[in-house]
Design a protein around this motif. Structure first.
Motif, mmCIF file in Angstrom:
data_model
loop_
_atom_site.group_PDB
_atom_site.id
_atom_site.type_symbol
_atom_site.label_atom_id
_atom_site.label_comp_id
_atom_site.label_asym_id
_atom_site.label_seq_id
_atom_site.Cartn_x
_atom_site.Cartn_y
_atom_site.Cartn_z
ATOM 1 N N LEU A 400 0.844 -1.183 0.000
ATOM 2 C CA LEU A 400 0.000 0.000 0.000
ATOM 3 C C LEU A 400 0.889 1.246 0.000
ATOM 4 C CD1 LEU A 400 -2.536 -1.213 2.663
ATOM 5 C CD2 LEU A 400 -2.890 -1.021 0.219
ATOM 6 N N LEU A 543 -1.022 13.301 2.204
ATOM 7 C CA LEU A 543 -1.869 12.569 3.150
ATOM 8 C C LEU A 543 -1.761 13.186 4.543
ATOM 9 C CD1 LEU A 543 -1.171 8.849 2.161
ATOM 10 C CD2 LEU A 543 -3.294 10.086 1.868
ATOM 11 N N ALA A 546 -3.467 16.627 4.716
ATOM 12 C CA ALA A 546 -4.921 16.521 4.697
ATOM 13 C C ALA A 546 -5.433 16.035 6.046
ATOM 14 C CB ALA A 546 -5.359 15.575 3.590
ATOM 15 N N TRP A 547 -4.687 15.101 6.649
ATOM 16 C CA TRP A 547 -5.068 14.600 7.967
ATOM 17 C C TRP A 547 -5.062 15.743 8.981
ATOM 18 C CZ3 TRP A 547 -3.027 9.346 10.182
ATOM 19 C CH2 TRP A 547 -3.640 9.101 11.411
ATOM 20 N N ARG B 72 -9.732 4.985 16.311
ATOM 21 C CA ARG B 72 -9.943 6.430 16.235
ATOM 22 C C ARG B 72 -9.206 7.047 15.069
ATOM 23 N NH1 ARG B 72 -9.690 9.127 22.061
ATOM 24 N NH2 ARG B 72 -10.019 10.960 20.773
ATOM 25 N N ALA B 73 -8.085 6.438 14.650
ATOM 26 C CA ALA B 73 -7.339 7.000 13.521
ATOM 27 C C ALA B 73 -7.977 6.620 12.193
ATOM 28 C CB ALA B 73 -5.893 6.511 13.568
ATOM 29 N N TYR B 76 -10.036 9.069 9.906
ATOM 30 C CA TYR B 76 -9.220 10.092 9.255
ATOM 31 C C TYR B 76 -8.439 9.501 8.099
ATOM 32 C CZ TYR B 76 -10.442 12.838 13.320
ATOM 33 O OH TYR B 76 -11.152 13.499 14.274
ATOM 34 N N ILE B 77 -7.844 8.327 8.334
ATOM 35 C CA ILE B 77 -7.023 7.721 7.272
ATOM 36 C C ILE B 77 -7.906 7.354 6.080
ATOM 37 C CG2 ILE B 77 -5.523 5.785 6.705
ATOM 38 C CD1 ILE B 77 -4.627 5.747 9.576
ATOM 39 N N PHE B 79 -10.762 8.636 5.174
ATOM 40 C CA PHE B 79 -11.218 9.841 4.499
ATOM 41 C C PHE B 79 -10.099 10.473 3.672
ATOM 42 C CE2 PHE B 79 -11.856 14.494 4.715
ATOM 43 C CZ PHE B 79 -13.043 14.578 4.022
ATOM 44 N N VAL B 80 -8.943 10.625 4.312
ATOM 45 C CA VAL B 80 -7.828 11.303 3.644
ATOM 46 C C VAL B 80 -7.334 10.494 2.450
ATOM 47 C CG1 VAL B 80 -5.406 11.800 4.021
ATOM 48 C CG2 VAL B 80 -7.084 12.677 5.598
ATOM 49 N N ALA B 81 -7.254 9.166 2.611
ATOM 50 C CA ALA B 81 -6.739 8.346 1.505
ATOM 51 C C ALA B 81 -7.721 8.362 0.329
ATOM 52 C CB ALA B 81 -6.501 6.914 1.976
ATOM 53 N N LEU B 113 -5.395 1.356 0.621
ATOM 54 C CA LEU B 113 -5.010 1.832 1.961
ATOM 55 C C LEU B 113 -6.258 2.156 2.774
ATOM 56 C CD1 LEU B 113 -2.578 2.783 3.738
ATOM 57 C CD2 LEU B 113 -2.980 5.049 2.831
ATOM 58 N N PHE B 117 -7.649 0.076 6.316
ATOM 59 C CA PHE B 117 -7.975 0.630 7.623
ATOM 60 C C PHE B 117 -9.458 0.493 7.936
ATOM 61 C CE2 PHE B 117 -3.739 2.249 7.521
ATOM 62 C CZ PHE B 117 -3.385 2.176 8.845
ATOM 63 N N LEU B 229 -17.076 11.132 8.846
ATOM 64 C CA LEU B 229 -15.924 10.980 7.947
ATOM 65 C C LEU B 229 -16.046 9.693 7.142
ATOM 66 C CD1 LEU B 229 -12.957 12.188 10.164
ATOM 67 C CD2 LEU B 229 -13.861 13.285 8.125
#
Lengths: 669, 321
Positions: A400, A543, A546-547, B72-73, B76-77, B79-81, B113, B117, B229
């Motif tokens: 990935l 990435l 954006a995070w 919790r991460a 965000y991951i 959405f961002v990816a 990715l 997640f 998200l």
């Protein structure tokens, strides 16, 4: 005074041997292992890394000879760029292992297992791998190769109290020797036209048939060591039973030494690669990748799953090598260079993340005493650092972005997508189909590692020992951290790495990737910027940015705090460790869809001592029934036939001796 | 390209992102509204997904006590990816300088990715639903990914580039040539898009029936902004596939030079094309029933065979050296 690479590599070998001999004293003083032997291995690793880097940067092949060897020919050593990459790879993993191992081997200090043997054979193993990569004549190569095989056999057989371990180590020994024999015969074909030194082998030109025979022998021998399907059977048995830091060395490094041997033999010594060899290598590679990952998905034992994943990755490496052969044979050296660089890059990557994951598995086993994923669970909260590093390894292995596995897979895809430039219509359609298999493999690998991480590290603890697991010591975490940072670095700095690797195809095909760094180190443009480009660092930064922006925008003072409560679970409310999805359950849809490829044995079993029947599922390898058992039967039947010769009468034996003598006389007359 | 147009190009690439974020819920709203109409219901306002997102962002998120940091991460991951993957697709104009950052394989990787997640988050709480959703999602994606790559490889082999911008520019330049390979690839990609975005007949986005869920099963435990998200990422993914299909196979109207008039025209055409595609989805979802999970592999095998046919016909019939 600056050290040149070859003496530095010699220092690395010497340090490893010194560590081996020093560990003989650990029977008396066990602490010596931690304070002397493993630091010496670390020194050896640092020296090997430096020597490899030096060879890659300077680009000059350095030659030398050792004061040992045959009476008429001393052993010759050489360090060129190809050896350099593999020295680098061995060095980095050895450094990580030497940082990791002191805490890990402590448990052996008071056990029944012999610490001196562990140290002795680990040292020999590392020294032998370094020497294989350095050797420049076939005699030295074979001696070191056998030393590598034998010392790793003793490491596999280290905990020989367990019958399964003895069986695994015997299978390994057997297959290592069949493979070794094939390599020996391959070298014999090459040496028949000149001498034993690699220099004279390069000059010798074999005719088509002989060259193909030499290729086939080398492919069988090195493929057996590398663990290609269908000769991979030893790998998932042997790798899991060794101590974890040795598994990391075997899976991460020793398989790569086999890749080195194959590249050296076919591309360098044999030369003039043929297109049809490439087809065979490509197909076997694609088959290995697919079968390896499918079996990885079915395993419950963490280390066994990683071992099958090695089969998959070796398959991916051989897809790259096969493409390189195809392109080189079809007169497209630039594309061959691209495919070779992709294969070498993946070798480097696989050493890093597979080393990392085997060490991580070692940490988990160390902390929980459990080997099966079904008894882990919830470890991320108990062991946050180990969990983070293992996650990085899993992401890398699942290829990935922006991690390292993606870069090499991307390069392999780019090479495969250039198949339109071939003239042969069959090859033009074959290569994209293997690319599709590679894509399927990548997606299944992601599933396999979601499964391993999700079952092992997430969810609720599935056993008492997992509930009580404690984070490992600093040294073990540092070893993991080193390899994890290498995974990230190799992922975001591909252009720099490729420029280091670029000299190897120049040396072998006379053509490199001239456009790879055309737009600077940030942009990876392997063929030309118009064809494909990838800027992993920018992707990673994008990435991250954006995070950061997302969290910044969502930071509202009134609802920043997150409420904690019980899980909702659709309102069922009976959630406990036993109602979780298990690893077997996760794999069930896959075993159903790909069922024809497995040997599945499922059903109710009533054991003698318990009244409750248990439903058991065992997923086996069909190749055992298709390939290994027929061979086994053949050998046994042959042996039974031959045993008729043993009548027990002396006169019969004398008769046989006489007959043999006559036959020999007739043959030489 | 002069520095000036270069700067405009980067600016345009950045400005696309808020546009995507705003438009993605609308597409879902449009499909939902149309579907309701087709089923003789009044249905929610097409702007409803926006309101839902706003509501969720204002709520306090709830996290299970046993959740790990991954839980919790993950929103965000994911959405961002997904957003980053979308940034790879040329939206209104081709030839932007940002197109060189990543190609179509990276796009597939970034979606991978996000999925990785998403599945991990589903397994984190330790509920049976989460694990089930994760397992099924990975199965569907494992079968869909080769088909997806085959479809884009077909185009990449014609255009001799994996860069989406170059591929679309090539399609624009060659004009309307009816290629069999494109037809196969498009059909395959449509099937893949249906599977990957969790639409009927592979998954039903409107259901919360335990045994039929795939995507919804993984996000059951989310609430508040985390859920928002995740939902937004799913909406982005739907729109990504929509834009990918229309811009790859029907690229006419895309701006080749970033002038305001061309961009506006391109925006209007893209909206129309996406609305038509959404209408197609609504009709299909009204007339089709959801399949059993183990029929999904057959569906995806069909997609793979179509894309493979596309690739082979490209290699055999269309490649000219």
């Amino acid at each position: 005074m600056s050290l040149s690479p070859l003496p530095l590599a010699g220092c690395a070998v010497a340090a490893a041997l010194l560590s081996a001999f020093a560990s003989l004293a650990t029977g008396r003083w066990p602490a010596l292992m931690r304070y002397l032997c493993l630091p010496l291995l670390g020194l050896s690793g640092i020296a090997a890394t430096a020597a490899g880097l030096g060879a890659l940067i300077s680009g000059h092949a350095q030659l030398g000879s050792l004061p040992v060897g045959l009476p008429w020919q001393a052993w010759q050593v050489a360090l060129d760029r190809l050896s350099g990459v593999f020295l680098l790879l061995i060095g980095i993993v050895v450094v990580a292992v030497s940082v990791y191992a002191p805490a890990y081997v402590r448990e052996y200090e008071h056990g029944e297992d012999s610490l001196p043997m562990l140290g002795l054979f680990t040292g020999f193993f590392i020294a032998a791998m370094l020497l294989v990569v350095l050797s420049a004549d076939a005699f030295m190569f074979m001696v070191c190769w056998e030393l590598m095989s034998l010392s790793s056999y003793f490491l596999v057989a280290f905990q020989h109290g367990n019958a399964a371990n003895r069986r695994a180590s015997f299978l390994y020994l057997l297959m290592a020797h069949i493979g070794g024999l094939a390599i020996l015969l391959g070298y014999a074909l090459l040496a028949s036209h000149g001498g034993l030194s690699f220099e004279s082998m390069r000059g010798a030109s074999l005719d088509g048939g002989m060259a193909t025979a030499a290729f086939a022998l080398a492919f069988l021998g090195f493929g057996m060591k590398a663990g290609l399907v269908p000769v991979h059977a030893w790998l998932p048995e042997a790798h899991p039973v060794a101590p974890s830091h040795v598994s990391a060395l075997m899976s991460g490094v020793m398989l790569k030494v086999a890749v080195y041997g194959f590249v050296r033999f076919c591309f360098d010594l044999l030369g003039d690669v043929q297109t049809r060899w490439g087809v065979v290598v490509l197909l076997v590679g694609a088959l290995s990748a697919l079968m390896g990952v499918l079996h990885a998905l079915m395993q419950q034992d963490l280390k066994r799953m990683l071992a099958y994943s090695s089969v998959e990755n070796i398959g991916i490496i051989f897809i790259g090598l096969g493409l390189a052969m195809l392109f080189a044979g079809s007169g497209a050296p630039t594309l061959a260079a691209l495919a070779l660089v992709a294969a070498l890059y993946h070798s480097l990557n696989h050493a890093m993340f597979k080393g990392l994951l085997f060490l991580g598995a070692g940490s988990v086993i160390h902390a929980t005493r459990q080997h099966s994923m079904e008894h882990m669970g919830g470890l991320l909260r108990r062991m946050p650092w180990t969990g983070l590093f293992v996650l990085i390894g899993c992401l890398g292995l699942a290829s990935l972005p922006p991690l390292n596995g993606f870069v090499s897979e991307w390069l392999t895809f780019q090479a495969a997508l250039q198949s339109w430039s071939l003239h042969n219509g069959l090859l033009r359609s074959l290569i994209p189909i293997t690319a599709a298999m590679l894509a399927l493999t990548g997606a299944l690998a992601a599933a396999a590692f979601v499964r391993a991480y999700g079952i092992g590290f997430l969810g609720l603890a599935r056993s008492r020992s997992a509930r009580k697991a404690r984070e490992t010591s600093l040294g073990m975490r540092a070893g993991l951290g080193l390899l994890a940072s290498m995974c990230v670095l190799l992922g975001v700095m591909p252009t720099t790495v490729i420029q280091l690797l670029d000299g190897i195809p120049r040396q072998l095909f006379g053509s490199g990737l001239t456009h790879a760094g055309e737009r600077g180190w940030l942009w990876l443009t392997p063929i030309s910027p118009a064809v494909a480009s990838y800027a992993p660092l920018l992707v990673a930064i994008g990435l991250g940015l954006a995070w950061w922006l997302t969290t910044l925008l969502l930071r509202r003072s009134d609802i920043r705090e997150v409420a904690r409560g019980d899980a909702w679970d659709c309102g069922f409310g009976t959630r406990d460790a036993r109602t979780q999805y298990t690893a077997t359950a996760f794999a069930q849809p896959f075993s159903r869809v790909f069922g024809m490829l497995f040997h599945i044995d499922a059903g109710l079993r009533r054991e003698e001592d318990s009244t409750a029947p248990r439903y058991l599922i065992q997923v086996g390898d069909r190749l055992w029934g298709w390939l290994y058992e027929p061979i086994q039967r053949l050998v046994l039947n042959g042996g039974r036939l031959a045993s008729h010769l043993q009548s027990g009468h002396l006169r019969h034996y004398l008769g046989w001796t006489l007959a043999t003598l006559l036959l020999l006389l007739w043959m030489i007359s | 390209m002069s520095d000036n147009t270069h700067a405009i190009g980067w600016l345009l690439a950045l400005l696309q992102l808020p546009l995507l974020l705003l438009a993605a819920p609308l597409l879902v709203g449009w499909i939902k509204w149309l579907k309701s109409r087709l089923q003789n219901r009044r249905g929610p306002d097409p702007l409803q997904p926006w309101r839902d997102l706003r509501k969720l962002f204002a709520k306090q998120p709830m996290v299970a006590t046993t959740a790990s940091p991954v839980f919790r991460a993950a929103p965000y991951i994911v959405f961002v990816a997904t957003l980053a993957a979308f940034a790879v697709v040329p939206l209104l104009a081709v030839g932007l300088p940002s197109a060189a950052i990543a190609d179509v394989i990276v796009l597939v990787g970034l979606l991978g990715l996000a999925r990785f997640f998403l599945a991990l988050a589903g397994m984190d709480i330790g509920t049976a639903f989460g694990g089930m959703g994760g397992s099924r999602e990975m199965l569907v994606s494992a079968l869909a990914e080769p088909a997806m790559l085959m479809a884009v490889f077909t185009l990449a082999m014609s255009a001799h580039s994996t860069n989406l911008s170059s591929v679309i520019a090539f399609n624009l330049d060659t004009g309307l040539a009816l290629r069999p390979s494109y037809l196969f690839a498009m059909l395959g990609l449509v099937l893949v898009a249906i599977a990957e975005t969790g639409r009927i007949p592979v998954d039903n986005p409107a259901t919360h029936l335990e045994l039929t869920m795939i995507h919804e099963a993984m996000i059951l435990e989310y609430a508040g902004r985390h859920l928002a998200l995740m939902e937004w990422a799913a909406q982005l993914k739907l729109m990504l596939y929509g834009v990918l299909i229309v811009n790859l196979f029907l690229p006419w109207g895309l701006a080749e030079n970033p002038t305001p008039a061309a961009l506006l025209g391109s925006l209007a055409l893209l909206t129309l094309k996406l609305m038509a595609l959404g209408a197609g989805v609504a009709v299909a979802e009204t007339t089709l029933a959801k399949m059993r999970l183990f029929r999904a592999p057959q569906f995806l095998n069909l997609a793979f065979l179509l894309t493979l046919l596309g690739l082979l016909s490209n290699v055999i019939l269309e490649t000219s050296l």
